[in-house]
Design an enzyme around this catalytic site. Structure first.
Site, PDB file in Angstrom:
ATOM      1  CG  HIS A 145      11.627 118.615 -30.607  1.00 26.83           C
ATOM      2  ND1 HIS A 145      11.551 117.199 -30.391  1.00 26.83           N
ATOM      3  CD2 HIS A 145      10.612 119.934 -30.440  1.00 26.83           C
ATOM      4  CE1 HIS A 145      10.763 117.870 -29.716  1.00 26.83           C
ATOM      5  NE2 HIS A 145      10.556 118.883 -29.194  1.00 26.83           N
ATOM      6  CG  ASP A 165      10.037 127.389 -28.376  1.00 34.35           C
ATOM      7  OD1 ASP A 165       9.707 128.155 -27.021  1.00 34.35           O
ATOM      8  OD2 ASP A 165      10.829 126.728 -27.456  1.00 34.35           O
TER       9      ASP A 165
HETATM   10  N1  CMC Z   1      21.772 124.730 -34.000  1.00 33.70           N
HETATM   11  C1  CMC Z   1      23.050 123.965 -34.708  1.00 33.70           C
HETATM   12  N2  CMC Z   1      23.174 122.959 -34.870  1.00 33.70           N
HETATM   13  C2  CMC Z   1      22.207 122.486 -34.080  1.00 33.70           C
HETATM   14  C3  CMC Z   1      20.974 123.096 -33.595  1.00 33.70           C
HETATM   15  C4  CMC Z   1      20.773 123.952 -33.630  1.00 33.70           C
HETATM   16  N3  CMC Z   1      19.149 124.755 -33.135  1.00 33.70           N
HETATM   17  N4  CMC Z   1      20.577 121.700 -33.046  1.00 33.70           N
HETATM   18  C5  CMC Z   1      21.617 120.988 -33.052  1.00 33.70           C
HETATM   19  N5  CMC Z   1      21.987 120.941 -33.450  1.00 33.70           N
HETATM   20  C6  CMC Z   1      23.114 120.192 -34.092  1.00 33.70           C
HETATM   21  C7  CMC Z   1      23.754 119.353 -32.839  1.00 33.70           C
HETATM   22  O1  CMC Z   1      25.420 120.137 -32.826  1.00 33.70           O
HETATM   23  C8  CMC Z   1      24.237 118.118 -33.318  1.00 33.70           C
HETATM   24  O2  CMC Z   1      25.473 117.753 -34.398  1.00 33.70           O
HETATM   25  P1  CMC Z   1      26.652 116.681 -34.707  1.00 33.70           P
HETATM   26  O3  CMC Z   1      25.511 115.912 -34.796  1.00 33.70           O
HETATM   27  O4  CMC Z   1      27.349 117.013 -35.749  1.00 33.70           O
HETATM   28  O5  CMC Z   1      26.754 116.620 -33.023  1.00 33.70           O
HETATM   29  C9  CMC Z   1      23.037 117.855 -33.713  1.00 33.70           C
HETATM   30  O6  CMC Z   1      22.185 118.949 -34.667  1.00 33.70           O
HETATM   31  C10 CMC Z   1      22.028 116.651 -32.988  1.00 33.70           C
HETATM   32  O7  CMC Z   1      21.647 117.693 -32.478  1.00 33.70           O
HETATM   33  P2  CMC Z   1      22.216 117.197 -30.699  1.00 33.70           P
HETATM   34  O8  CMC Z   1      22.286 118.315 -29.445  1.00 33.70           O
HETATM   35  O9  CMC Z   1      22.497 115.815 -30.263  1.00 33.70           O
HETATM   36  O10 CMC Z   1      19.911 116.833 -30.245  1.00 33.70           O
HETATM   37  P3  CMC Z   1      19.518 116.609 -28.682  1.00 33.70           P
HETATM   38  O11 CMC Z   1      17.966 116.210 -29.376  1.00 33.70           O
HETATM   39  O12 CMC Z   1      20.608 116.657 -27.621  1.00 33.70           O
HETATM   40  O13 CMC Z   1      19.025 118.904 -28.950  1.00 33.70           O
HETATM   41  C11 CMC Z   1      17.633 120.873 -28.226  1.00 33.70           C
HETATM   42  C12 CMC Z   1      18.312 118.948 -29.110  1.00 33.70           C
HETATM   43  C13 CMC Z   1      15.854 121.103 -29.181  1.00 33.70           C
HETATM   44  C14 CMC Z   1      18.266 120.819 -27.029  1.00 33.70           C
HETATM   45  C15 CMC Z   1      18.670 120.883 -29.581  1.00 33.70           C
HETATM   46  O14 CMC Z   1      17.998 121.058 -31.404  1.00 33.70           O
HETATM   47  C16 CMC Z   1      18.694 123.082 -29.120  1.00 33.70           C
HETATM   48  O15 CMC Z   1      19.869 123.114 -28.789  1.00 33.70           O
HETATM   49  N6  CMC Z   1      17.975 123.276 -29.927  1.00 33.70           N
HETATM   50  C17 CMC Z   1      18.462 124.723 -29.910  1.00 33.70           C
HETATM   51  C18 CMC Z   1      17.812 125.409 -28.868  1.00 33.70           C
HETATM   52  C19 CMC Z   1      15.450 124.918 -29.125  1.00 33.70           C
HETATM   53  O16 CMC Z   1      15.809 125.520 -29.927  1.00 33.70           O
HETATM   54  N7  CMC Z   1      15.283 124.467 -28.301  1.00 33.70           N
HETATM   55  C20 CMC Z   1      13.975 124.261 -28.139  1.00 33.70           C
HETATM   56  C21 CMC Z   1      13.368 123.358 -28.360  1.00 33.70           C
HETATM   57  S1  CMC Z   1      11.090 122.718 -29.182  1.00 33.70           S
HETATM   58  C22 CMC Z   1      10.521 123.631 -27.831  1.00 33.70           C
HETATM   59  C23 CMC Z   1      10.920 122.481 -26.552  1.00 33.70           C
HETATM   60  O17 CMC Z   1      11.138 121.750 -25.890  1.00 33.70           O
HETATM   61  O18 CMC Z   1      10.893 123.846 -25.702  1.00 33.70           O
END
Ligand code: CMC
Length: 433
Positions: free
Chosen positions: A310, A367
């Protein structure tokens, strides 16, 4: 407007020139550097992809502490609201900044009943979507179209906001249920005023002329809780889309329609559908968790574990904790054995003990378990994100209204750093190679 009446400032030095920037603080200690005059005074803008570091507004609606896992709507803890309120009470709270008393709740309920039908002409719209059209696309089209049938907001967007908000909260559930009925080719079931908000939705979804649907209180209670947990979450992607469209002067319906489209994406609300697809794939793959965990960690593979991580939470998502408990409870009451629940629990345990996820503070989010409850309620996978939208709607409306009433609001218009070609001489078509 947050407090900036104190002496704390930040000093910025560019090319030996010093600039004092005000520090502003929110009620719960959020701190921000006020850069609103930065470009004008220094000639510099800020580079912040994904707005990870930027506060786009001040807000009185939702408080979120991602370190401690705290979520409050209008000051009330999410745990209390989810346990003790009706969804329509929480919707009222978000819209009016107070929990309704009995009279207020009754008149809100009466208005919701009054607005439950949609214009009969709109029902023909459903006939013209191709089979298998995603329900989120239908929902955004239908919500946008409401403006043509109920144009009261055209002259003054705020004049009829209470009526429009109530109308939208009532009609969205009718639209959602009708889109499902159309998708399976069943006759539409109209709303019934003797049923509760959630009971009515379930009845429109599952009643048929040949097999009456019995609205079970446990099922209504579970849906009620889910909708409350989704009702607002400060400046997330879809809420920012609602505010962004509204900031240009767009009407409420078109702004909400934009929010629905933003929510649809698998990194946002679409994750609830993606989680089930992922758990089903693991199941089909003989529960080969290792393979999926390795794919998620592989930087060359775009796959991510849906339902984990998140932008704000660095610990358990408090909504995820409540949903997990509700999920176990509901499945036990309904005597449903869903193999995906066990797969989800095992995957969670593996992730919570894996260095990659631990070091990045990746925990289950809202989710991760919500889809398993929806399955138990009989809701098909392609309707999961629509359910999220039903819950989020009061929050979107409250945020839209706050944005429109805030004298600080400006049209959302970020800057960029141009990295394209320098000026080029134009070459007429006949001379181009
Ligand atoms: N699986 C694998 N790696 C992950 C995941 C995941 N679900 N989420 C984050 N990471 C890693 C990412 O690759 C990055 O690694 P590094 O630092 O080595 O590059 C690190 O964790 C930080 O991630 P980020 O993408 O920079 O973080 P963000 O704040 O931009 O993204 C997110 C947040 C929710 C989009 C992401 O965690 C994600 O894609 N999660 C899976 C999709 C998901 O479950 N979404 C629902 C979110 S909650 C409800 C809502 O908002 O709708």
């Amino acid at each position: 407007m947050p407090d900036n009446n104190h002496s704390k400032t930040a000093e910025l030095i560019i090319d030996d020139k010093k600039y004092q920037l005000d520090i502003i603080e929110g009620l719960e200690g959020d701190k921000a550097i006020d850069i609103r005059g930065l470009l004008r005074n220094t000639g510099y803008t800020v580079y912040d992809t994904g707005y990870k570091n930027s506060a786009a507004c001040s807000s009185t609606i939702t408080y979120l502490d991602g370190e401690k896992g705290i979520l409050r709507y209008r000051g009330y803890a999410i745990e209390d609201l989810a346990e003790r309120c009706l969804f329509i009470e929480v919707a009222y709270l978000l819209l009016h900044n107070k929990l309704p008393n009995r009279e207020e709740l009754e008149s809100f309920r009466t208005l919701l009943e009054e607005f439950a039908l949609i214009h009969e002409d709109m029902i023909h719209f459903f006939d013209h979507f191709p089979p298998n059209a995603p329900p989120m696309s239908i929902l955004s089209v239908m919500v946008n179209s409401l403006h043509n049938y109920y144009p009261e907001m055209s002259a003054d967007p705020l004049e009829n906001i209470d009526k429009t908000a109530t109308r939208l909260i009532s009609k969205i559930r009718t639209i959602a249920a009708f889109s499902y009925k159309k998708s399976i080719g069943h006759p539409l079931i109209y709303p019934r005023n003797d049923l509760s908000y959630c009971g009515n939705f379930l009845n429109m979804m599952f009643n048929t002329p040949v097999r009456p649907y019995i609205v079970l209180p446990e099922v209504v209670a579970a849906l009620n809780k889910l909708l409350i947990l989704h009702a607002d979450h400060e400046q997330n992607c879809s809420t920012s889309a609602v505010r962004l469209v509204g900031s240009a002067g767009g009407n409420l319906y078109s702004s909400i329609s934009a929010g629905i489209n933003a929510l649809w994406g698998p990194l946002h609300g679409g994750a609830n559908e993606a989680v089930i697809q992922m758990l089903e794939a693991i199941h089909k793959d003989n529960n080969d968790y290792k393979k999926y965990v390795a794919k998620a960690k592989d930087k060359n593979d775009p796959f991510r574990l849906s339902g984990f991580g998140h932008r704000i939470y660095r610990t358990y998502d408090p909504r995820g904790t409540i949903i997990k408990e509700a999920c176990n409870g509901l499945l036990a009451v309904l005597n449903v054995k869903d193999p995906l629940l066990e797969i989800a629990s095992n995957l969670e345990e593996i992730v919570l003990n894996d260095e990659y996820f631990v070091s990045r503070n990746l925990y289950p989010n809202i989710d991760f378990y919500s889809g398993i409850i929806y399955r138990a309620l009989g809701i098909p996978t392609n309707m999961f994100t629509v359910m999220f939208a039903l819950g989020r709607l009061p929050g979107w409306i409250a945020q839209w209204r706050e944005m429109r009433e805030d004298p600080e609001t400006k049209i959302f218009r970020p800057r960029q750093i141009y990295i394209g070609s320098p000026k080029r001489e134009f070459v007429p078509l006949r001379e181009r190679k």
